[in-house]
Enzyme design. Structure first.
Site, PDB file in Angstrom:
ATOM      1  N   HIS A   1       0.836  -1.200   0.030  1.00 38.10           N
ATOM      2  CA  HIS A   1      -0.063  -0.027   0.102  1.00 38.10           C
ATOM      3  C   HIS A   1       0.883   1.208   0.161  1.00 38.10           C
ATOM      4  O   HIS A   1       0.414   2.348  -0.532  1.00 38.10           O
ATOM      5  CB  HIS A   1      -0.954  -0.034   1.280  1.00 38.10           C
ATOM      6  CG  HIS A   1      -1.490  -1.103   1.336  1.00 38.10           C
ATOM      7  ND1 HIS A   1      -2.679  -1.479   0.448  1.00 38.10           N
ATOM      8  CD2 HIS A   1      -1.836  -2.253   2.283  1.00 38.10           C
ATOM      9  CE1 HIS A   1      -3.312  -2.657   1.066  1.00 38.10           C
ATOM     10  NE2 HIS A   1      -2.785  -2.975   2.120  1.00 38.10           N
TER      11      HIS A   1
ATOM     12  N   HIS B   1       5.372   6.312   7.085  1.00 39.69           N
ATOM     13  CA  HIS B   1       5.100   5.913   5.568  1.00 39.69           C
ATOM     14  C   HIS B   1       4.317   7.141   4.824  1.00 39.69           C
ATOM     15  O   HIS B   1       4.396   8.403   5.455  1.00 39.69           O
ATOM     16  CB  HIS B   1       3.835   4.886   5.644  1.00 39.69           C
ATOM     17  CG  HIS B   1       2.683   5.239   6.062  1.00 39.69           C
ATOM     18  ND1 HIS B   1       2.287   5.218   7.351  1.00 39.69           N
ATOM     19  CD2 HIS B   1       1.556   6.069   5.452  1.00 39.69           C
ATOM     20  CE1 HIS B   1       1.177   5.988   7.784  1.00 39.69           C
ATOM     21  NE2 HIS B   1       0.745   6.406   6.495  1.00 39.69           N
TER      22      HIS B   1
ATOM     23  N   HIS C   1       2.197   8.942   1.469  1.00 39.73           N
ATOM     24  CA  HIS C   1       1.042   9.195   0.299  1.00 39.73           C
ATOM     25  C   HIS C   1       1.422   9.885  -0.813  1.00 39.73           C
ATOM     26  O   HIS C   1       1.995  10.842  -0.597  1.00 39.73           O
ATOM     27  CB  HIS C   1      -0.263   9.393   1.099  1.00 39.73           C
ATOM     28  CG  HIS C   1      -0.632   8.604   2.237  1.00 39.73           C
ATOM     29  ND1 HIS C   1      -1.579   7.599   2.114  1.00 39.73           N
ATOM     30  CD2 HIS C   1      -0.206   8.675   3.535  1.00 39.73           C
ATOM     31  CE1 HIS C   1      -1.893   7.117   3.302  1.00 39.73           C
ATOM     32  NE2 HIS C   1      -0.797   7.726   4.298  1.00 39.73           N
TER      33      HIS C   1
ATOM     34  N   HIS D   1       3.650  10.558   6.885  1.00 38.29           N
ATOM     35  CA  HIS D   1       3.071  10.439   8.013  1.00 38.29           C
ATOM     36  C   HIS D   1       3.747   9.788   9.008  1.00 38.29           C
ATOM     37  O   HIS D   1       4.148   8.627   8.764  1.00 38.29           O
ATOM     38  CB  HIS D   1       1.749   9.507   7.754  1.00 38.29           C
ATOM     39  CG  HIS D   1       0.610  10.198   7.131  1.00 38.29           C
ATOM     40  ND1 HIS D   1      -0.681   9.292   6.622  1.00 38.29           N
ATOM     41  CD2 HIS D   1       0.367  11.377   6.967  1.00 38.29           C
ATOM     42  CE1 HIS D   1      -1.393  10.564   6.032  1.00 38.29           C
ATOM     43  NE2 HIS D   1      -0.849  11.359   6.348  1.00 38.29           N
TER      44      HIS D   1
ATOM     45  N   THR E   1      -6.449   6.923   7.644  1.00 40.00           N
ATOM     46  CA  THR E   1      -6.862   7.040   6.206  1.00 40.00           C
ATOM     47  C   THR E   1      -7.081   5.945   5.522  1.00 40.00           C
ATOM     48  O   THR E   1      -7.221   6.003   4.142  1.00 40.00           O
ATOM     49  CB  THR E   1      -5.973   8.221   5.725  1.00 40.00           C
ATOM     50  OG1 THR E   1      -4.564   7.680   5.465  1.00 40.00           O
ATOM     51  CG2 THR E   1      -5.708   9.523   6.481  1.00 40.00           C
ATOM     52  N   THR E   2      -6.798   4.634   5.984  1.00 34.12           N
ATOM     53  CA  THR E   2      -6.913   3.465   5.336  1.00 34.12           C
ATOM     54  C   THR E   2      -7.746   2.647   6.220  1.00 34.12           C
ATOM     55  O   THR E   2      -7.833   2.737   7.604  1.00 34.12           O
ATOM     56  CB  THR E   2      -5.380   2.767   5.311  1.00 34.12           C
ATOM     57  OG1 THR E   2      -4.609   2.771   6.682  1.00 34.12           O
ATOM     58  CG2 THR E   2      -4.363   3.614   4.368  1.00 34.12           C
TER      59      THR E   2
END
Ligand code: 1SD
Ligand code: ZN
Length: 258
Positions: free
Chosen positions: A65, A94, A96, A119, A201-202
């Site tokens: 992801h 991680h 995005h 993040h 957010t996931t």
């Protein structure tokens, strides 16, 4: 087999709520931050512990992801102060990103997207683990940093991008070749930030996150961001992995300017 959730088609964000009911909640992330609607505050200073020490044994993992950066050895960096009550312990960081430089961030400011967002996820120390922390409304804090384009390479990110070229396949991990210090990859100004209560957010989209979005972006070269776009999931390249913005509802965003 495929991934359990994704960003396109029948496993995309529109469908997350069918499998994960919290994704249909009223306090979801990301949001658009409307600068005219924020409430200015002067919160206590944020205390960053262990952010300037070089850390050995830092692992970089493509989880299908995003790319996760994790710290093996104790003690982990910590954060407290600002809007936070108590200490929060580093879990992982991680990123995005988007297909191109016009989009990619999760939160937006005045409907502006940034090409990438970092993040840094921390769990509240009293809860001992992320697994336990996600059962509590103050369980996690995520420090979010936006990126903007620069003509020059950001040297601290070269260590990350060279690790990335070794984890293009999903579910692969490498150890970073150099000691890694958190402060080196952050913007200079850590005093001005937005803060609000939201969610992961996931999936499972748990409403357990105190978000801190720092106003000053980190400047990266286009070529550095491109390397993230080469990472692969089980279904091909991870061309984008940002969730669309969610309704702000009855929430207030605070703007710390001190
Ligand atoms: O997407 C991440 C997810 O990978 C996991 O790290 C979770 C925390 O356990 O946080 C979300 S996010 O809300 O930081 N994007
Ligand atoms: Zn995230």
């Amino acid at each position: 087999h495929g991934e359990d959730f994704g960003y396109d088609g029948v496993i995309g964000p529109k469908y997350w709520g069918e499998t994960y009911r919290e994704c249909r909640g009223k306090h979801q992330s990301p949001i658009n931050i409307n600068i005219l609607r924020v409430k200015q505050v002067a919160l206590p200073d944020i205390v960053f512990i262990g952010f300037d020490d070089p850390i050995d044994d830092v692992h970089v993992t493509n989880n299908g992801h995003t790319v996760l950066i994790e710290v093996e050895n104790e003690p982990h960096p910590r954060v407290s102060g600002g809007p936070l009550d108590g200490n929060y312990v580093f879990s992982q960081m991680h990123f995005h990103w988007g297909d191109n430089d016009t989009l990619g961030s999760e939160d937006k400011i005045n409907h502006r997207s940034f090409p990438m967002e970092l993040h840094m996820v921390f769990y509240k120390e009293v809860y001992k683990s992320v697994k336990e922390a996600v059962k509590h409304p103050d369980g996690l804090t995520v420090l979010a940093f936006f990126y903007e384009l620069d003509r020059h390479n950001h040297p601290a990110y070269d260590d990350i991008t060279s690790a990335l070229t070794n984890v293009t396949d999903p579910h692969s991990t490498v150890v970073m070749s150099q000691p890694f210090s958190f402060l080196n990859i952050l913007p200079l100004d850590l005093r001005r930030y937005f803060t609000y209560k939201g969610s992961l957010t996931t999936p499972p989209c748990s409403e357990v996150v105190i978000w801190l979005d720092f106003e000053q972006p980190v400047r990266l070269a286009h070529e550095q961001i491109e390397i993230f776009r080469e990472l692969r999931s089980a279904n091909g390249k991870i061309r984008h992995n940002f969730r669309p913005i969610q309704p702000i509802g009855d929430r207030t965003v605070f703007y710390n300017v001190d």
